[in-house]
Design an enzyme around this catalytic site. Sequence first.
Site, PDB file in Angstrom:
ATOM      1  N   GLY A  16       0.811  -1.197   0.000  1.00 29.05           N
ATOM      2  CA  GLY A  16       0.000   0.000   0.000  1.00 29.05           C
ATOM      3  C   GLY A  16       0.844   1.246   0.000  1.00 29.05           C
ATOM      4  O   GLY A  16       2.074   1.196  -0.049  1.00 29.05           O
ATOM      5  N   MET A  20       3.830   9.011   3.985  1.00 32.31           N
ATOM      6  CA  MET A  20       5.284   9.111   4.071  1.00 32.31           C
ATOM      7  C   MET A  20       5.993   8.223   3.058  1.00 32.31           C
ATOM      8  O   MET A  20       7.208   8.273   2.946  1.00 32.31           O
ATOM      9  CB  MET A  20       5.762   8.728   5.484  1.00 32.31           C
ATOM     10  CG  MET A  20       5.360   9.730   6.544  1.00 32.31           C
ATOM     11  SD  MET A  20       5.806   9.141   8.172  1.00 32.31           S
ATOM     12  CE  MET A  20       7.594   9.069   7.983  1.00 32.31           C
ATOM     13  N   LYS A  38       8.367  -0.193   5.313  1.00 32.54           N
ATOM     14  CA  LYS A  38       7.926   1.136   4.879  1.00 32.54           C
ATOM     15  C   LYS A  38       9.134   1.898   4.348  1.00 32.54           C
ATOM     16  O   LYS A  38      10.168   2.019   5.015  1.00 32.54           O
ATOM     17  CB  LYS A  38       7.299   1.908   6.039  1.00 32.54           C
ATOM     18  CG  LYS A  38       6.919   3.344   5.670  1.00 32.54           C
ATOM     19  CD  LYS A  38       6.333   4.106   6.832  1.00 32.54           C
ATOM     20  CE  LYS A  38       4.912   3.684   7.067  1.00 32.54           C
ATOM     21  NZ  LYS A  38       4.225   4.611   8.012  1.00 32.54           N
ATOM     22  N   ASP A 131      -2.981  10.379  14.604  1.00 31.99           N
ATOM     23  CA  ASP A 131      -3.486  10.107  13.254  1.00 31.99           C
ATOM     24  C   ASP A 131      -4.292   8.813  13.248  1.00 31.99           C
ATOM     25  O   ASP A 131      -4.178   8.000  12.340  1.00 31.99           O
ATOM     26  CB  ASP A 131      -2.320  10.016  12.265  1.00 31.99           C
ATOM     27  CG  ASP A 131      -2.790  10.141  10.805  1.00 31.99           C
ATOM     28  OD1 ASP A 131      -3.884  10.698  10.583  1.00 31.99           O
ATOM     29  OD2 ASP A 131      -2.071   9.662   9.910  1.00 31.99           O
TER      30      ASP A 131
END
Length: 951
Positions: A16, A20, A38, A131
Site C-alpha cells: 500500500g 510518508m 515502509k 493520526d
Amino acid sequence: MIGRQIGHFQIRARLGHGGMGEVYLADDLSLRRKVALKLVLGVAAGDASAGRRLQQEAYAVAALDHPFICKVFEAGERDGERYIAMEYVEGQTLKDRLAAGPFPASEAGRLALEIADALEYAHARGVIHRDLKPSNVMVSADGHARVMDFGIAKRLMPEGGDLTTQSAWAGSNAGELTGTLAYMSPEQVRGEAVDARSDIFAFGVVLYEMLSRAHPFLRDSAFATADAIVREPAAPLADRAPGVPPALSQIVSRCLEKDRERRFGSFKEVRAALSVVTATTGVTASVPAAPTRAGRRTAVAVGALAVIAVLAVLWLRPEWLPFSKPALAFGERDWILIADFENLTGDKVFDRSLGAALDVGIAQSRYVNVFPRDRLQAALQRARKPRDAPLDEALAAEVAVREGVRAVLACSIAQVGNVYSLTARVLDPRTQATIVRESVEASGRERVLEALNELSARVRRALGESIGALSEQGVALPLATTASLDALKMYADALRLGVGEEATGEELLRQAIAADPDFAIAHASLGYRHFLSSDRERRTEGERLIARALDLSNRLTSRERLWIQAAADDARGNRQQAVIGYKSYLAQYPDDTRAWFRLGWTHMAALGQFNEGAAAFKRVTDIDPNNSSAWVNLASCYSGLRQYDQAVATYDRTFASVPEFMIGQFINLEYGSALVQVGRVEDARAAFEKMTNAPDVLRRARGRRSMAFLLMHLGQYGAAAAELRQAIQINEANKFNLSAFRDHFILAQVLLAAGAKDEAARELLAVDRLMAQLSLGPEWLSGVVKMRARLGQMSDAERVAALIASAVGNAVADTSINRNVGADQGHLDLARGEIELARGRGEQAATLFAAAAARLVPIDVLESQAAALLAAGRPEEAAFRYEELLALAPFGMEEQEDGVRAFVALGGIYEKLGRVDAARALYERLIAQWSNGDDNLVLLKQARARLKTIK
C-alpha cells in the site's frame, strides 16, 4: 522494486501507500520472517525532514510492545533508502472491512476495547498517536485489532525531560496541523496544543464509523469538514445505526465532545466504560421483538429460577458479592509484598523455588510493583529481624505496614495424591483481611509451574490489570524461568544469600545452569557477578554467560530482556548505550530502584556526569528513603559537583545510620577527599586511619594508599612512600595485582617528585612486570605512557602505547568496575599526544589532546593540553587550561600530581605575561600548602627559587 534487496530485506510485493511513502511485504533474511517494510520514496528520500519523521515514528513505536499494537523491529537507511521494518499482520484494515458494511455492535465493541487498551498503553508510555483512522487499524486474520502507523506520533515528554513528569506535557506545539483532517480533534484543527484526549476524539469518530459506516463530520470540502469538526454536533448515532445499545452510543458521544474537558479524561476511562457496556448488555446488535403474553410468563419463570440459582451460589460463596469483602484501593504502580510460599507438601524442591518464580510472574507486570528483595532485607534489619527470617504472612504484613506497602500476597501449595493445589490470597496488611482469593490445581509435579503461571495471571487481573496488558506481558513461567524445579530452587537459594556468601551463591547458580543449560536468568545473574570483578578470567567468563543469556532472550520476559541488555552494556563498559538501556527500562518500570541506582552509578562513576547521577540517586531516595547506598552515592555526586559542604553533610547523615559505610571500599577515599576540600584535613586523616584498620586486607591496603595521597597533598612524600610500600606488600601477598600495579605507579610518581629517579626506575620495572601479567584497560596505561615520555624513554612509551591500541574496546580487560569503553580511544589519543609532545611537536600534540578531551573527563587531559599549548607557543591558552586544573583541585587519584605541577608551570606563564603578582600568589600557595613538607621536593625547590627572583 519487487525483488530488490535493501539491507537484509528482500522485497516481495507492494502492500500500500501512505503519506510518508510506500509499504512492501518483504522477507527478513537474517531472522527468516515476513515484515512490512515502509520506505520513503521519490523526492522524500532525500528530504531531511522526512527522514526525521520516519525516525520519529520508529522511536515512538519501537518502545511500545503490546499485543494490539503493530510492532516495529528496525529502522535505518541502506542503499539510499530510509526504511522501517514492522510486524507483518495478515488481515485487512478497518477501512477495507467497512467497505462490506458496518460492524455488528458486538464485534465493534470487542475491537474498540482492544484499540482502547492499546492506546491506553501507548499514552501511559508518553506517546499519542495523532493520526488514528480506519486505515491505521488492522483487523488480523484471527480477528484482533492492531493499531499501526504512529507516523506523526510525538512523545508527551520533551527532549531531556524528567521521566516522572512525562504524562503532563502536551504532545504538540501550538500552531502545528498534523494528521488526517477528517479524524482531527477540534483543537488539532484550530492548531492548538494537543494531548491524549485528541486521540479519544479520533477514536470516537472511528467507532462511529464502525457502527454506522458513516463519518459524522465528512463534508464536500476540506473547509466544510474542518468547520463541522469544530462547530457542528455529530448526527445522533441512533439515527444512523438504530440497533446500537444506548450505552454504547453515549460512549461515542462523550468521545466526540468538542470541549476536551467534557470528553473522557483517558483511555483507561474509555476502556472501563466499554467493559461495563459489554458486560451488562452483551453489545448485541439485534433489537428484540415485543414479547407475547406466553413469552412473558416463560421469561418470568426463567428469571425466577436464575435469581434462585444466583442466590444459592452467593450463599455458598459470599466473597463473590462486591460488598461482602473489605475494600483495598489498589491502584496502578502500587506495591505488593510477596510472602514466602508456604510449602505443605513436604517436598523440599518447592521451598523458595515457587516464590522465585512467582516474583518473576508478578514482576512482569507494569501495573503491579513487587517490593524488591534488597529492600525487604533492609527493612528486616531495621526491624531487628534476622536477614533470613521466614517471611510468613504475619511478618510480611508487619513489614508492609512499616514500609507503606499497599498489599501482601501469601501463597501456599498442598498435595493430595498426584494433584497439587496452589492458593493465593491478597491481604490488606493493616487488617490482614483477605481481599482476593484465587486457587488453581496441577495434575502432577511437572505441571506445577504451569499452574503457578495461571495463578499469577489471576492475581494480576484481580488487582485491576487489563487483559491486554496480561497478554502482552504473558511469558509463561516455565519458559521465563526454567521447567526444572531443582534448577529453580538452586537459583532461588542463591538469591537469598548475602554479603560473605558470594562464593556459595555463585556455586548454586552454576549448579542451576548445569541442571538446565537454557536457564537464561541464571546465566545473566552469574555473568553479571563475574563482570563486577576486576579479574580478567572472571570477566571473560562473565562475557560468555551474558552472551548466552542474550541468546536465550526468547525465554525472557520483556522486563528481564530489557534489564539484561542494559546490564550487559553496563558490564561491558558500553556506558552510553547502558544509559539508553536503563532509560528504556525505566520508561516501562519507573519505580525500579535497582535500575535508577545503576543509571545513577553509570552517570557518576563511568561518565563523570554528576548532575545526571545526582538526579537518578535522588529518584532512588524518593522511592526508598532508607536506601543508604543511594544516599552515599548522592554525596559522591555532590563532591563531583564541587558542592563539598553538602557532600560531607550527606556522607555524615548516611554514616549515622550505617557506620560501616565509612570504610566502604570506595566510599572512604571519596569521603576523605571531600573533607580535604573543606579544610578538615585531620578528619580526613582519621577516616583513612579507620580504613587502615579495616577487618579485610584489601581495604587495609586501600587505606594505606589514601593516606599516601593525603601525605602527598601535605608535601610529606617520604611518609607517603612508606604507606605505599606497605600497601604494595599487602597487595602482592594476596595477589591483588591490579592494586599492586597502581601502588607501584603512584610510588614512582612520589619518588620522581623527590628527585629519586633511580628508585623510580625500579618501580617502573615493577609496573612493567605487572603489565605483563595483566591485560590492562587503556585508562591505566595512558598514565604510564605519559610518565615514560616525560622521562624521555620513548621506546618504552611507544611500547605501552601499542598495548593501549590493542586494548581499545576490550571489555574483559583487567580494569576498574567504572570502565568506559567509549573513552578508550581518548586514552589512546592522550598517549599518542604525550609521545608527540616529548618529540617537541606541540601543535600535533595539542590536536591529539583536543581529540582526547572530547572523550575523557577534564581532569584526565587538562595538564597535557596545557603543556602542549605552551610548547606550541600559545601561553594564554595554556594558562587557561592550568587554571581549570587548579580549580578542580584533584585529590585522591593519580592526576593529583598534575595539579601540583600546575602551580609552578602556571606561575612561569604568568611571569612571562608580566603578571608577577599572580605568579607570586601561586608560588606562595604551594609553599604554604607544603609548609611542613619535605625539603627535597623538586617543585617546592623551584617555587622557592622563582619566588626569590620576583620579590
